[in-house]
Enzyme design. Structure first.
Site, PDB file in Angstrom:
ATOM      1  N   SER A 582     -37.751  -4.786  -2.161  1.00  0.00           N
ATOM      2  CA  SER A 582     -38.361  -5.493  -3.271  1.00  0.00           C
ATOM      3  C   SER A 582     -39.426  -4.610  -3.908  1.00  0.00           C
ATOM      4  O   SER A 582     -39.098  -3.568  -4.452  1.00  0.00           O
ATOM      5  CB  SER A 582     -38.926  -6.837  -2.799  1.00  0.00           C
ATOM      6  OG  SER A 582     -39.144  -7.681  -3.889  1.00  0.00           O
ATOM      7  N   ASP A 667     -30.060 -13.320  -6.789  1.00  0.00           N
ATOM      8  CA  ASP A 667     -31.471 -13.040  -6.563  1.00  0.00           C
ATOM      9  C   ASP A 667     -32.307 -13.509  -7.752  1.00  0.00           C
ATOM     10  O   ASP A 667     -32.063 -13.105  -8.891  1.00  0.00           O
ATOM     11  CB  ASP A 667     -31.666 -11.533  -6.349  1.00  0.00           C
ATOM     12  CG  ASP A 667     -33.027 -11.185  -5.770  1.00  0.00           C
ATOM     13  OD1 ASP A 667     -33.966 -11.979  -5.943  1.00  0.00           O
ATOM     14  OD2 ASP A 667     -33.144 -10.119  -5.147  1.00  0.00           O
ATOM     15  N   HIS A 702     -32.502 -13.095  -2.852  1.00  0.00           N
ATOM     16  CA  HIS A 702     -33.500 -12.110  -2.462  1.00  0.00           C
ATOM     17  C   HIS A 702     -33.612 -11.935  -0.946  1.00  0.00           C
ATOM     18  O   HIS A 702     -33.880 -10.843  -0.467  1.00  0.00           O
ATOM     19  CB  HIS A 702     -34.854 -12.532  -3.032  1.00  0.00           C
ATOM     20  CG  HIS A 702     -35.846 -11.419  -3.135  1.00  0.00           C
ATOM     21  ND1 HIS A 702     -35.638 -10.305  -3.911  1.00  0.00           N
ATOM     22  CD2 HIS A 702     -37.065 -11.244  -2.555  1.00  0.00           C
ATOM     23  CE1 HIS A 702     -36.690  -9.500  -3.820  1.00  0.00           C
ATOM     24  NE2 HIS A 702     -37.562 -10.053  -3.008  1.00  0.00           N
TER      25      HIS A 702
END
Length: 729
Positions: A582, A667, A702
Site C-alpha cells: 500500500s 480494492d 485491499h
C-alpha cells in the site's frame, strides 16, 4: 482509513543459512529457467495517450484507459472498455502463472510448511465482558473462525453463537467486521462484507428467538455500537462514491433502515467519522478525525435519543482523544505537546481551557495510549523506539513499569472490557518470541500467561538471534533497523535478506513474531524491518519528518538501511530483497526508481504508485482525507513535490530489480489500475530482462484473500518468488 495494510497489534511480517536437507526436487524448484523468453512474451498494454494538465504542466498518461467506474465493474454484462481491462488483467495473471511455473513446487512446499506450523484447533485468549467470556476458535480444516462464549466461568458450557464457515459458503470472499451484543447479552449484531470493498451490511440475530429482527443495514463502515436500552444501535454509513465514512445513524431494532434517524453528518470532506462507547458503558462518542485534527461529541448511553454535545471543537493541528473515569475525563492531546501529554478535567468542563496536566509532555517519550480502570491507570509509552507500560493509581501513587528484556520487541495494551477490574490484559512478542497474551495483577504485579501462539512441530527461539542496528541517512539522521536471523550467521555478504518497510501515517511496524517468516529464516534469509521516518517509531517528530514536503526522507531512510546492510556485509545487492504494501508499495516504487541497483527482487503489494493522479481526483476513496499526509496537489508546491517521487511518473529507462506486484480488482483503498498502469509503463521503459509480473486477485480487495489458509497461498507465492530470485540468477 488509510492506504495501508491492516496492521494488527502483535502480528506482522518477516527472513538464514539454507537447509542442507533440502531435497533435489526443491533445489530444482529454486532455479530460474527461460527468463528472457518469458519476458519477451509478456503482455504489452495498448497505449491510448491521455493529456493531463495541472498548473500549466502537461503529463501524458498512455494507460489512463485502464480505469473503470464502480458501475462498469459491477455491471452484469461488461461494456467494451471493461472487457478490454478484464482481458488485460487476465493476460497478466496468465503471464504471472507461466513465469512462476518453475516455483509451483516450492510454493506448495512453503504453504504446507506454514499450514503445518499452525495449530488447527486454535482459540484466542478469552475476554471477559458483561458476565461472559468471549473467544473465537478455529476447527481443523476450516477457513473461518467460530465465535463462542461461556457464561460466568471458563468451565461453563460453550455457546457457539456465530459460525463464519457457514456464513461464507458460496462466497469467494467473506469478512466479518464487528460482532456486538446488546447489554442484556441476548441480541447479536454483526457486520459482513462479501465483496471486499469494505462496505459492510449489519444484521441482527436474537439468540432467544423472541424478537423479530430481520432488517439489514447496508453500506456501513461495519462498526456497531449499542445504547443501553437493548434496542437502539448506532452505526456509520459511507459516501457511495468516495466511501468516506460521513454519516452517523440511530436505528431502532425491528424497524427498516429507511426509518433510521440521521444523528450527525460530517460535511468536511477531509474528515471521517465513527461511533464508539466508553469502557464504563456510560457514554456514547461521535468521533470526527482527519490526519491532523480530531473532534469528539458525547451523549449518555442511557439516553440514546438525546443530543450529542461537542467535547472540544476541532482545531487545525490539534489531535486529542478522551476516556471516561468516574467524575473526570482523561484527555490525551498534542496541544502544545508534540509527543502528547495527558490531561484531566471535570465531566461538565470539557473545553481545553479547563484541562489540567496529569502527565506532562516529554520530548523524548511518546504517549501512545492509555487504559482506564476504576482504580488504576495504565499508560503506554514509546521511548527510543521501545514500548513500555506504566501502571499507577489515579492519584499518581505507586507508579511502576512492566519491564521487558529483549533488545527489540513489540508490546501493547490488549482488550480490557471490564472497567472495575484489577487485571490488565496486554500482549508481548519479539522477532523470535511468539505472540503472548498476559494477565497482569495491577495491585501485586504478578502476571500469568493467558495464551501464547503455539508453533506446531517444535520451535526454539534460542535458535535465532535478533538485534537492532542504526543506519545513517543522507542528512546524518540515524535510522533504526531491526533484524532476525538463524544463529551462526556469518557477515560475508552471501546471506539473502528481506528488508521490509512502510513509513506513512505514523504507523509503526511492530518487531514481532510471525509463523510464515520461519520459511524464510530457515532458508538462510535475514529478515529486517527499516523503521523509517513517516512512522512513529521514535515519536511523533519522526512521523512529522517523513510526510508532505519531507516525504523524501522516508525513501532515503530505506535506501540508507539497505546501504548499511550491504556495507556491513549482512547481505549484498545480488541477495537483497525488499517488500512493502500500500503506502509501503509507494515506498517500493520510489526506492527502485532512485536506487534500483541495491535490490535483486522486490514485492510491491497493493502499491499506491500513481500518487499525483490519485491525489488530484477527489472522487476516489480516501483522497480528500489524505491531504494532511501527502499535501494537496492543487497547490503547485505540493504538485511539483509529489511529481518528483511519484513512482508511476518517475519510471525511467534504467535497469530495475525483479518485481512482483500484487493487487485486488475490488480494492477500494488503492484501485487496481494504479499497479496495472505502473507495470505496463515499466515493461516498455526498463532496460533489463528481469522479471516484472503482477498477480491481480479478481475476487478480493485491499486486504487480500479471506479465510485462514487462503491468504497463506499468497504469502507462499511471494516467498517462493524471492527465494527463486536470490538463488536462481
Amino acid at each position: 482509513m488509510t492506504r495501508h495494510w491492516l496492521i494488527i497489534a502483535l502480528v506482522l511480517v518477516g527472513c538464514s543459512e539454507a537447509k542442507n536437507s533440502e531435497s533435489n526436487e526443491e533445489k530444482k524448484d529454486m532455479e530460474i529457467e527461460g527468463t528472457t523468453e518469458e519476458v519477451a512474451n509478456a503482455p504489452i498494454a495498448e497505449k491510448q495517450d491521455t493529456t493531463l494538465i495541472t498548473h500549466g504542466h502537461e503529463r501524458i498518461d498512455p494507460y489512463f484507459w485502464m480505469r473503470l467506474s464502480d458501475e462498469q465493474k459491477e455491471a452484469d454484462t461488461p461494456d467494451e472498455q471493461t472487457q478490454k481491462v478484464l482481458d488485460y488483467l487476465n493476460a497478466e495473471n496468465a503471464y504471472k502463472t507461466a513465469v512462476l511455473k518453475p516455483t509451483e513446487g516450492l510454493q506448495k512446499t512453503i504453504f504446507n510448511e506454514i499450514k503445518s506450523r499452525i495449530k488447527e484447533d486454535e482459540s484466542s485468549a478469552p475476554i471477559l465482558d458483561n458476565g461472559y467470556y468471549y473467544y473465537d476458535k478455529y476447527e481443523p480444516g476450516k477457513e473461518y473462525e467460530i465465535y463462542c462464549r461461556k457464561l460466568g466461568d471458563l468451565s461453563a458450557e460453550e455457546e457457539a453463537y456465530l459460525d463464519v464457515n457457514v456464513l461464507a459458503k458460496g462466497h469467494d470472499y467473506y469478512d466479518v467486521g464487528d460482532v456486538e451484543f446488546s447489554t442484556n447479552n441476548r441480541i447479536l449484531a454483526y457486520s459482513y462484507d462479501d465483496v471486499s470493498r469494505r462496505q459492510y451490511a449489519i444484521v441482527f440475530k436474537d439468540l432467544d428467538g423472541k424478537t423479530k429482527c430481520d432488517e439489514v443495514l447496508k453500506n456501513t463502515s461495519g462498526d456497531i455500537v449499542w445504547a443501553n436500552d437493548n434496542k437502539t444501535v448506532f452505526y456509520v454509513t459511507k459516501d457511495e462514491t468516495t466511501l468516506r465514512e460521513n454519516k452517523i445513524w440511530r436505528h431502532v431494532l425491528g424497524t427498516p433502515q429507511s426509518e433510521d434517524v440521521l444523528v450527525f453528518e460530517e460535511t468536511d470532506e477531509t474528515f471521517y467519522c465513527e461511533i464508539s462507547k466508553s469502557k464504563s458503558d456510560k457514554y456514547l462518542f461521535i468521533d470526527s478525525y482527519s490526519t491532523m485534527s480530531t473532534e469528539h461529541q458525547v451523549l449518555e448511553a442511557d439516553n440514546p435519543s438525546g443530543a450529542f454535545r461537542v467535547f472540544q471543537e476541532r482545531e487545525e493541528d490539534h489531535l486529542y482523544s478522551i476516556n471516561h473515569w468516574e467524575d473526570k475525563w482523561y484527555v490525551q492531546t498534542n496541544w502544545n505537546a508534540t509527543n502528547f501529554r495527558l490531561m484531566r478535567t471535570d465531566l461538565d468542563k470539557t473545553s481545553k481551557e479547563n484541562w489540567q496536566p496529569f502527565i506532562e509532555h516529554n520530548e523524548k517519550v511518546r504517549i501512545s495510549d492509555i487504559e482506564v480502570f476504576k482504580n488504576h491507570l495504565v499508560v503506554e509509552l514509546r521511548e527510543n523506539g521501545l514500548t513500555l507500560l506504566r501502571v499507577m493509581n489515579h492519584d499518581k501513587s505507586n507508579p511502576h513499569d512492566i519491564a521487558f528484556e529483549e533488545e527489540t520487541y513489540a508490546c501493547g495494551i490488549g482488550t480490557n472490557m471490564v472497567y472495575d477490574s484489577e487485571f490488565l490484559c496486554y500482549g508481548f512478542s519479539s522477532l523470535k518470541v511468539p505472540s503472548t497474551v498476559y494477565e497482569y495483577n495491577l495491585n501485586t504485579g504478578e502476571q500469568t500467561i493467558l495464551k501464547q501462539k503455539e508453533v506446531i512441530g517444535g520451535y526454539n527461539p534460542d535458535d535465532y538471534e535478533t538485534e537492532r542496528v542504526w543506519a545513517t541517512a543522507p542528512d546524518g539522521v540515524k535510522v533504526p533497523v531491526s533484524l532476525v536471523y538463524k544463529k551462526g550467521l556469518k557477515k560475508d555478504g552471501t546471506n539473502p535478506c528481506l528488508l521490509y518497510g512502510y513509513g506513512s501515517y505514523g504507523v509503526t511496524i511492530p518487531d514481532n513474531f510471525r509463523i510464515p517468516r520461519l520459511s524464510l529464516l530457515d532458508r538462510g534469509f535475514i529478515y529486517a524491518i527499516a523503521h523509517i521516518r513517516g512512522s512513529e517509531y521514535l515519536g511523533r517528530p519522526w512521523y512529522e519528518d517523513g510526510k508532505k514536503l519531507k516525504k523524501i526522507n522516508t525513501f532515503t531512510d530505506f535506501i540508507a538501511a539497505s546501504d548499511f546492510l550491504i556495507e556491513q556485509k549482512y547481505s549484498s545487492p545480488s541477495k537483497m530483497c525488499a517488500m512493502g504494501g500500500s503506502a509501503g508499495g509507494l515506498l517500493m516504487g520510489a526506492v527502485i526508481n532512485m536506487k534500483p541497483q541495491n535490490f535483486k527482487a522486490v514485492v510491491a503489494a497493493v502499491p499506491f504508485v500513481d500518487v499525483v493522479s490519485t491525489m488530484l481526483d477527489e472522487s476516489i476513496p480516501l483522497t480528500t482525507g489524505e491531504f494532511d499526509e501527502w499535501g494537496n496537489p492543487k497547490n503547485k508546491e505540493y504538485y511539483d513535490y509529489m511529481l518528483s517521487y511519484s513512482p508511476y511518473d518517475q519510471v525511467k529507462a534504467q535497469d530495475y530489480p525483479n518485481l512482483l506486484i500484487t493487487t485486488g480488482y475490488w480494492d477500494s483503498q488503492v484501485q487496481y489500475w494504479e499497479p496495472a498502469k505502473w507495470l505496463a509503463r515499466l515493461r516498455v521503459t526498463k532496460t533489463d530482462n528481469n522479471i516484472a509480473i503482477m498477480d491481480c486477485n479478481m475476487s478480493t480487495g485491499h486486504g487480500g484473500a479471506s479465510g485462514r489458509y487462503e491468504a497463506y497461498k499468497e504469502t507462499a507465492m511471494e516467498y517462493a518468488f524471492l527465494i527463486h530470485m536470490v538463488n536462481g540468477q
